[in-house]
Design a protein around this motif. Structure first.
Motif, PDB file in Angstrom:
ATOM      1  N   THR A 311       0.826  -1.204   0.000  1.00 25.35           N
ATOM      2  CA  THR A 311       0.000   0.000   0.000  1.00 25.35           C
ATOM      3  C   THR A 311       0.863   1.259   0.000  1.00 25.35           C
ATOM      4  O   THR A 311       0.475   2.281  -0.573  1.00 25.35           O
ATOM      5  CB  THR A 311      -0.965   0.003   1.191  1.00 25.35           C
ATOM      6  OG1 THR A 311      -0.233  -0.138   2.421  1.00 25.35           O
ATOM      7  CG2 THR A 311      -1.970  -1.139   1.084  1.00 25.35           C
ATOM      8  N   THR A 390      -8.098  -2.168   6.994  1.00 25.98           N
ATOM      9  CA  THR A 390      -8.579  -0.805   7.193  1.00 25.98           C
ATOM     10  C   THR A 390      -7.505   0.124   7.756  1.00 25.98           C
ATOM     11  O   THR A 390      -7.717   1.334   7.820  1.00 25.98           O
ATOM     12  CB  THR A 390      -9.815  -0.769   8.113  1.00 25.98           C
ATOM     13  OG1 THR A 390      -9.464  -1.298   9.402  1.00 25.98           O
ATOM     14  CG2 THR A 390     -10.960  -1.567   7.522  1.00 25.98           C
ATOM     15  N   SER A 392      -5.006   0.854   6.210  1.00 25.85           N
ATOM     16  CA  SER A 392      -4.514   1.577   5.036  1.00 25.85           C
ATOM     17  C   SER A 392      -5.388   2.794   4.755  1.00 25.85           C
ATOM     18  O   SER A 392      -6.548   2.676   4.374  1.00 25.85           O
ATOM     19  CB  SER A 392      -4.506   0.652   3.809  1.00 25.85           C
ATOM     20  OG  SER A 392      -4.280   1.394   2.624  1.00 25.85           O
ATOM     21  N   GLU A 393      -4.807   3.965   4.923  1.00 22.68           N
ATOM     22  CA  GLU A 393      -5.514   5.200   4.593  1.00 22.68           C
ATOM     23  C   GLU A 393      -5.852   5.245   3.105  1.00 22.68           C
ATOM     24  O   GLU A 393      -6.930   5.715   2.714  1.00 22.68           O
ATOM     25  CB  GLU A 393      -4.641   6.417   4.950  1.00 22.68           C
ATOM     26  CG  GLU A 393      -4.235   6.496   6.413  1.00 22.68           C
ATOM     27  CD  GLU A 393      -5.338   7.057   7.280  1.00 22.68           C
ATOM     28  OE1 GLU A 393      -5.954   8.061   6.896  1.00 22.68           O
ATOM     29  OE2 GLU A 393      -5.580   6.476   8.363  1.00 22.68           O
ATOM     30  N   MET A 396      -8.941   3.006   2.390  1.00 23.17           N
ATOM     31  CA  MET A 396     -10.187   3.586   2.883  1.00 23.17           C
ATOM     32  C   MET A 396     -10.609   4.800   2.056  1.00 23.17           C
ATOM     33  O   MET A 396     -11.789   4.984   1.762  1.00 23.17           O
ATOM     34  CB  MET A 396     -10.033   3.970   4.357  1.00 23.17           C
ATOM     35  CG  MET A 396      -9.866   2.775   5.300  1.00 23.17           C
ATOM     36  SD  MET A 396     -11.328   1.708   5.390  1.00 23.17           S
ATOM     37  CE  MET A 396     -10.922   0.434   4.157  1.00 23.17           C
ATOM     38  N   GLN A 397      -9.647   5.631   1.636  1.00 17.29           N
ATOM     39  CA  GLN A 397      -9.990   6.777   0.797  1.00 17.29           C
ATOM     40  C   GLN A 397     -10.439   6.310  -0.590  1.00 17.29           C
ATOM     41  O   GLN A 397     -11.389   6.857  -1.168  1.00 17.29           O
ATOM     42  CB  GLN A 397      -8.807   7.729   0.673  1.00 17.29           C
ATOM     43  CG  GLN A 397      -9.137   9.023  -0.080  1.00 17.29           C
ATOM     44  CD  GLN A 397     -10.248   9.815   0.598  1.00 17.29           C
ATOM     45  OE1 GLN A 397     -10.143  10.177   1.768  1.00 17.29           O
ATOM     46  NE2 GLN A 397     -11.343  10.070  -0.127  1.00 17.29           N
ATOM     47  N   ASP A 411     -12.238   2.215  15.102  1.00 20.55           N
ATOM     48  CA  ASP A 411     -11.045   2.717  15.777  1.00 20.55           C
ATOM     49  C   ASP A 411     -10.267   1.627  16.493  1.00 20.55           C
ATOM     50  O   ASP A 411      -9.230   1.897  17.094  1.00 20.55           O
ATOM     51  CB  ASP A 411     -11.430   3.823  16.771  1.00 20.55           C
ATOM     52  CG  ASP A 411     -12.375   3.321  17.866  1.00 20.55           C
ATOM     53  OD1 ASP A 411     -12.945   2.227  17.702  1.00 20.55           O
ATOM     54  OD2 ASP A 411     -12.548   4.031  18.878  1.00 20.55           O
ATOM     55  N   ARG A 441     -12.456   6.667  12.144  1.00 23.83           N
ATOM     56  CA  ARG A 441     -11.705   7.438  11.153  1.00 23.83           C
ATOM     57  C   ARG A 441     -12.615   7.598   9.955  1.00 23.83           C
ATOM     58  O   ARG A 441     -13.060   6.615   9.363  1.00 23.83           O
ATOM     59  CB  ARG A 441     -10.419   6.710  10.766  1.00 23.83           C
ATOM     60  CG  ARG A 441      -9.416   6.659  11.897  1.00 23.83           C
ATOM     61  CD  ARG A 441      -8.415   5.501  11.770  1.00 23.83           C
ATOM     62  NE  ARG A 441      -7.910   5.335  10.417  1.00 23.83           N
ATOM     63  CZ  ARG A 441      -7.959   4.166   9.752  1.00 23.83           C
ATOM     64  NH1 ARG A 441      -8.538   3.105  10.283  1.00 23.83           N
ATOM     65  NH2 ARG A 441      -7.447   4.083   8.536  1.00 23.83           N
ATOM     66  N   PHE A 443     -13.751   8.959   6.190  1.00 25.72           N
ATOM     67  CA  PHE A 443     -13.225   9.262   4.850  1.00 25.72           C
ATOM     68  C   PHE A 443     -14.394   9.669   3.962  1.00 25.72           C
ATOM     69  O   PHE A 443     -15.330   8.892   3.748  1.00 25.72           O
ATOM     70  CB  PHE A 443     -12.515   8.037   4.263  1.00 25.72           C
ATOM     71  CG  PHE A 443     -11.348   7.575   5.074  1.00 25.72           C
ATOM     72  CD1 PHE A 443     -10.062   7.987   4.781  1.00 25.72           C
ATOM     73  CD2 PHE A 443     -11.543   6.733   6.165  1.00 25.72           C
ATOM     74  CE1 PHE A 443      -8.986   7.563   5.542  1.00 25.72           C
ATOM     75  CE2 PHE A 443     -10.468   6.296   6.935  1.00 25.72           C
ATOM     76  CZ  PHE A 443      -9.182   6.715   6.624  1.00 25.72           C
TER      77      PHE A 443
END
Length: 477
Positions: A311, A390, A392-393, A396-397, A411, A441, A443
């Protein structure tokens, strides 16, 4: 002395143990890997004793004085377990063969030979469809080779935790076998006959909070602790996410993925029993065969050490530049259900780099979630996400961009264990509403959502091509 529930989350690749106080506070955690083998193409096996030992190692790590941080009084056990995988054992409690994993497709040809009336019966009784992923064909495979008791992983763990005294399963896990009537809430004699599974080989089905015996002879755990609550892992995640009413959707990102939303009653397509307490709670569900597994495969293909490195590499480019990966390594799950489809990477050019392929793998996970979300009746305003991927930013974005809606990532990484623990504490008389106190979090769809339609169309074309290609290879009639 602090009272706690010991929640065990037994998954495809690891086992976790979590000590949870009545207010939802995580007091200690432990984990241990569990092996997975693929002796032939399409065969996915685990060793039942290794699986059990991984649970013991996770419990031991959780209960060490340093991890527990002091004296803890364990008042109950809660289980969250992988679902369709099947274990067989003899009267002495010795496994009679490998654990046939939920990914295992060795029974695909056998399933294809069943008459259409069986598939119709399965849909009307269970809300599912005949497929090698589910438990009944795996049970038949084991029973063809040995007289045995059979059950899903929750049954095996209950058997071992109680010192061999109990042969029980939880209703939500039973609903994944193709043998459990979701209206009658019992094993179906018609389905047992259709799959050739004797009722005497199966465990007794109990409600999710119905009590499953007590511990006996478990190293490091005192005898007599009640097993209070049991949930299937995806169902436990939905419970832990607070998705307990229609209109709330959750997605679990594991080796495969599960997208679930509660519904008011039983339906004959894509239905499962989320849990059974004072009343049944049904859910629409779509199952993805390869999501986290696709990321791991791509990382290995690209010579990267792990998914985190994959990622990170994917994040170095703004897009996949037209590269599309369809991870149909064992065919496609929902909503396509095409076991004949095969994996493919398309759209590459001379300028394609390893980063573009990595990005395509991340997008493939998100696209598959979208494929299922697009079939859910009514508007999906947001998606609650959980599971290892999850973290991985980027994923998720990407999910928010391709879905066109908000994504709320849990969380805590132990959401399935916490879901089972919350049901246990509720059963023990505590008032719980942990999800309402949880942070996420969040997005929102960003600039990457602008070309959502084009990217979704390219994905749909790539999926169609792996299915068309496979069909074109069949001999003409």
């Amino acid at each position: 002395m602090v009272q706690a529930v010991l929640a065990v989350d037994q998954g495809t690749t690891n086992s976790k143990a979590v000590l949870v106080a009545a207010d939802g506070q995580v007091l200690a955690t432990g984990s241990a890997p569990v092996g997975l083998s693929t002796p032939r193409p399409g065969w996915v096996e685990q060793d039942a004793e290794d699986l059990w030992q991984s649970v013991l190692r996770a419990i031991s790590a959780c209960l060490t004085p340093a991890a527990a941080g002091g004296a803890v009084d364990i008042v109950g056990i809660a289980l969250s377990t992988q679902r369709e995988s099947v274990v067989g054992w003899d009267a002495a409690g010795k496994p009679v063969g490998p654990v046939l994993g939920w990914q295992d497709v060795r029974t695909t040809s056998w399933c294809a030979q069943l008459p259409p009336t069986v598939d119709d019966l399965v849909r009307r009784r269970t809300g599912l469809r005949v497929d090698a992923m589910f438990s009944a064909p795996k049970m038949r495979w084991l029973l063809d080779r040995s007289d045995a008791l059979v059950g899903t992983v929750d049954s095996w763990l209950i058997h071992r935790l109680t010192g061999g005294r109990e042969h029980l399963t939880e209703a939500g896990n039973a609903s994944r076998t193709l043998l459990y009537d979701l209206i009658a809430l019992d094993w179906s004699d018609e389905l047992l006959d259709a799959f050739g599974v004797p009722r005497g080989a199966l465990p007794e089905v109990r409600v999710s909070d119905g009590g499953f015996g007590a511990t006996s002879g478990v190293p490091g755990v005192r005898d007599g602790i009640p097993i209070v609550a049991v949930l299937a892992d995806s169902h436990a995640a939905m419970y832990g996410q607070g998705c307990t009413r229609a209109g709330l959707v959750k997605a679990t990102y594991g080796t495969g993925s599960s997208v679930m939303t509660p519904v008011e009653g039983f339906v004959e397509s894509g239905c499962t029993l989320a849990w059974l307490t004072d009343r049944p709670v049904y859910a629409l569900e779509g199952n993805i065969v390869s999501s986290g597994a696709a990321l791991a495969w791509t990382a290995d293909l690209l010579g990267l050490p792990d998914v985190g490195a994959l990622t990170a590499l994917a994040a170095t480019v703004p897009s996949a530049e037209g590269v599309v990966l369809v991870p149909a390594f064992a065919g496609l799950g929902a909503p396509h259900w095409d076991r004949e489809a095969r994996a493919a990477v398309s759209g590459m050019s001379s300028s394609t780099t390893r980063a573009h392929v990595a990005r395509a793998a991340v997008e493939a996970v998100a696209h598959q979630i979208c494929d299922i979300a697009d079939t859910i009746p009514g508007a999906v305003s947001s998606l609650r996400a959980d599971g290892g991927a999850t973290v991985s930013e980027l994923l998720m974005q990407t999910q928010a961009d391709l879905l066109g809606h908000r994504v709320e990532a849990a969380d805590v990484p132990e959401i399935s264990a916490l879901g089972a623990a919350e049901l246990a504490w509720t059963t023990l008389g505590e008032t719980t509403d942990w999800a309402a106190k949880r942070t996420f979090r969040t997005f929102e769809p960003g600039p990457g959502a602008g070309d959502r339609g084009r990217r979704r169309a390219a994905w749909a074309q790539a999926v169609a091509s792996v299915r068309v290609k496979r069909a074109s290879e069949d001999p003409a009639p």
